[in-house]
Design an enzyme around this catalytic site. Sequence first.
Site, PDB file in Angstrom:
ATOM      1  N   LYS B  78       9.533 -25.516  17.936  1.00 37.52           N
ATOM      2  CA  LYS B  78      10.817 -25.730  18.595  1.00 37.52           C
ATOM      3  C   LYS B  78      10.835 -27.178  19.080  1.00 37.52           C
ATOM      4  CE  LYS B  78      13.602 -23.537  22.288  1.00 37.52           C
ATOM      5  NZ  LYS B  78      13.569 -22.444  23.296  1.00 37.52           N
ATOM      6  N   SER B 153      17.445 -19.434  22.956  1.00 37.61           N
ATOM      7  CA  SER B 153      17.607 -20.794  22.503  1.00 37.61           C
ATOM      8  C   SER B 153      16.702 -21.181  21.336  1.00 37.61           C
ATOM      9  CB  SER B 153      17.330 -21.758  23.667  1.00 37.61           C
ATOM     10  OG  SER B 153      15.977 -21.663  24.084  1.00 37.61           O
ATOM     11  N   SER B 177      14.390 -16.606  25.488  1.00 37.28           N
ATOM     12  CA  SER B 177      14.676 -17.535  24.390  1.00 37.28           C
ATOM     13  C   SER B 177      13.812 -17.375  23.154  1.00 37.28           C
ATOM     14  CB  SER B 177      14.576 -18.981  24.887  1.00 37.28           C
ATOM     15  OG  SER B 177      15.767 -19.345  25.533  1.00 37.28           O
TER      16      SER B 177
END
Lengths: 496, 488
Positions: B78, B153, B177
């Site tokens: 990420k 996310s 997330s």
Amino acid sequence: MGHKASDIEARLIVGFETHVQLATNTKLFCGCAVAFGETPNSRMCPVCLGLPGALPVMNRRAFDFAVLTGLALGCKISVHTKWDRKSYYYPDLPKNYQISQYDLPLAHDGAFEIPSEGGSKRVGIIRAHLEEDAGKNLHDQGDYSLVDLNRAGTPLLEIVTRPEINSPDEAYVYCTELQRLVTYLGVSHGVMQKGQMRFEPNINVEITAGGQTFRTPISEVKNLNSFRSVRGAVEFEFRRQVQDWLADHDYQFKKRPNENRGWDDERGVTVFQREKEAAHDYRYFPDPDLVPVEVDTAWLNGVRESLPELPLARRMRFELQYGVTADDAATLVADRETADCFESAAERAGAPQTTAKQFLNVWSRFANDRGVSVGRLAVSAERMGELAAMVDQRVVSATAANQIAERMMSSSDEPRQLAESMGLVTVADEGQLDSWVAGVFAGNEKAVKDAIANPKKTQAAVGFLRGQVMKASGGKADPRLAGDKIEARLAAMRAG
Amino acid sequence: MSGVLNVAETARTVRSRKCSARQAVQSAINAIRDREGRLKTFISVSPDAALKRADEIDAAIAHGRDPGPLAGVPVALKDNICNRHAATTCASNILRDFVPPYDAHVVERLTAAGAIILAKTNMDEFAMGSSTENSGFFKTRNPWNENCVPGGSSGGSTAAVAARMIPAAFGSDTGGSIRQPAALCGVTGLKPTYGRVSRYGLVAFGSSLDQIGPITVDARDAALLLAVIAGRDPRDSTSVAEPVPDYVAALDKPIHGLKIGIAAEYFGQGLDPQVETAVRAALDLFRARGAEVREITLPHMKYAVACYYVVATAEASSNLARYDGVHYGHRTPVPSDLIDLYARSRHEGFGAEVKRRIMLGTYVLSSGYYDAYYLKALKVRTLIRRDFERAFESVDVIASPVTPTTAFPIGEKSDDPLAMYLADIYTISANLAGVPAISIPCGFDAKRLPIGLQLTGPWFREDRILNLAHQFQSATDHHTHRPPLAAA
Ligand SMILES: [Zn+2]
């Protein structure tokens, strides 16, 4: 209705906030070296630069230093303490928050004893807490500014007193004593020129006039880094605030704003900087990147027990125990190593006053020449004590001892050996003394005649003749025996 | 067009020299080339650096050296996890060109284990969002239905794994997330216990909530990766010196007699019946294998979303203060003075949701509001934590849905922050309590969108939830289904 200056009584009220830089090798939350005067931005890492993803880790040594200082200031040490973020935007603050301690300082509610007329005075300590220093903004670059972050993250101990200091002299003494304390404890180098101690007095005045009492607004003088400027700023503010009140009786606490002021060293005045915001909102909250610190009580008791005798107490004891003056005691307790060294030497010598004289006259001169403390000289306390004992036992004269001391700085021989090899051992042999005295009498007939003719001049003549004997003996004659012999000989001549 | 192997298979074939690390990386590069175009899961891909690293691993193997348990496994990070070789943008214009001069702890661990960082994935800006629509750069699509969000996310990471473009990706989980997008993309996502994995090098959003975790096809791969990244790191004071158990060995333990708790609070209003049906079917399966399902209660869960949006935004408002245009990151070109430099750099650099949360967080920490909001939220957080402590006195694991619904259409909630915040209603309390939780696929709805099952364990019992997840996956095939574009 006004008051005349002569009608009023004014009492000065001062409290201090002091930032003391701790003598750790590395910064408070990262492994960067604490440095002064290095190339700008050469002592930084992701942590003290506040890069995204970097995390602080507490420097345990800084915490230990802070606890030791807290104990020496008679504070209570919090068993549970934590770190808080203090938010404000400034380019020298990379994270735009400072890691500090807000509602749970590591030390609180203590008192610091400082010397005062006829004894000592206790100044209340509200709190002492750890925080990280900011970097430096350099504004002299034309239309832009530069930021140097070498200092960012340096450990500071902030010490806050109660407003219990009541004269410029007391303010001066508080600051000097605090510097003595932290350097004595070894928790700070306390070098003012490097900004390692920064004093911020909060000053106002209580005025009594016409049976009423008024208080002036508080001014905080920022960032004083010399003792002289502390005294100057407090003196100036005392005068200024009384004058401002005389000119305008509404110049009072709460009626007029508190203010920050700066010290102009050249003009010797404080200068208005800004009014204090009622309460700047720093939005303190616990730093989630750091875990709270739980102080182990057994460890704390250990630190408490290991706390040394503090400088002021030690100075007072020296005066009583060794019969030295207050000034001399202060010199002997300038730092812990010197005081320890003196006590060991005095014990070895069995003659504290002789030892003290040598420390103050001889050893401290060598130490000054080398820019170190007496305790750091390459001569052990045992050998210093040995030399003092030799003087005390009249094995060598005080003059000869100075020469021996000088040699001891570069030789590891025992003082007694040095005295012998340098031919400085006092001569008490009757025959040798008689021969020196006879020689001096023969060479100074006029002085001898005067001494015999005029009893008023005898004392001076004996002194003069003894000096000549010491000179003739190369400092080796036992001065007391030589004096005895001179007096006896004069008496015999007078009688004969 | 078969895409990549999973983590265990890749490592096995590379370690046994059936395939080279270079080939493993190349197959991921090929899959990305073929599938990435429409999905837009990656912010950056570094094929050259990855191939170079693969060659080093192949050379090590040729010299008879142990290449590590993850030899040749390409992984994605990420884009809020720092590594030296690529920009770490947090999908924000304020960090668009920021290249960190250091590697995150997990990057060091992964590299030492032989894994290869190939790409950085898209995300909601600074991990603030539940759909990856808040990326400052572009939106990511759900591989199961390109008109739907992948969740967020960590939506780039979960979509990339679901599309079999990469064997595994790493996400961060502050309020769900990892788990929420894993559920919406039909992959396995693990949020470890707070303190289990070092946060060093993870760009902070809510520091007391953030954890890095693996996103994989199945629980076995998650166990392999967690084993590598878990453990105390002296650079993160909040990482814990708890021993790291053998997660892989724990997978095969029988679940007979295991007590599984279900709480009514997870099955209330707003839960899609199809999601509930799939989750209850999973419970039946556990029962059939000898586990016992018990009712428990988590009475303070109803306050979790409110509590979370105070704590997380408070921390975020402070954590994001450093992006000011002075030291690094975006700086407005012609500031008129210092205040203008701050204001315009931040205005230009941050997106709307980030600004919203900074303002909210600043407000709750302000003098006069602190006690009513932040302090109260901390008290609620303690109560939520106690709920879990009490629950785990009587059960071993808590089972629940991950999300109230399956993936929703792009744009559906983007103008309604509150509706978006409710997408995390079942995941947030695990972050507030700090407990580990895993999301695994447990079925599909009528539109053939994946449904997630959440298994939550006591602190530091990742071994137990991985065990249960693996036992479920041994008995079902939901996790093996592939979205159409990645069909075998
Ligand atoms: Zn540093």
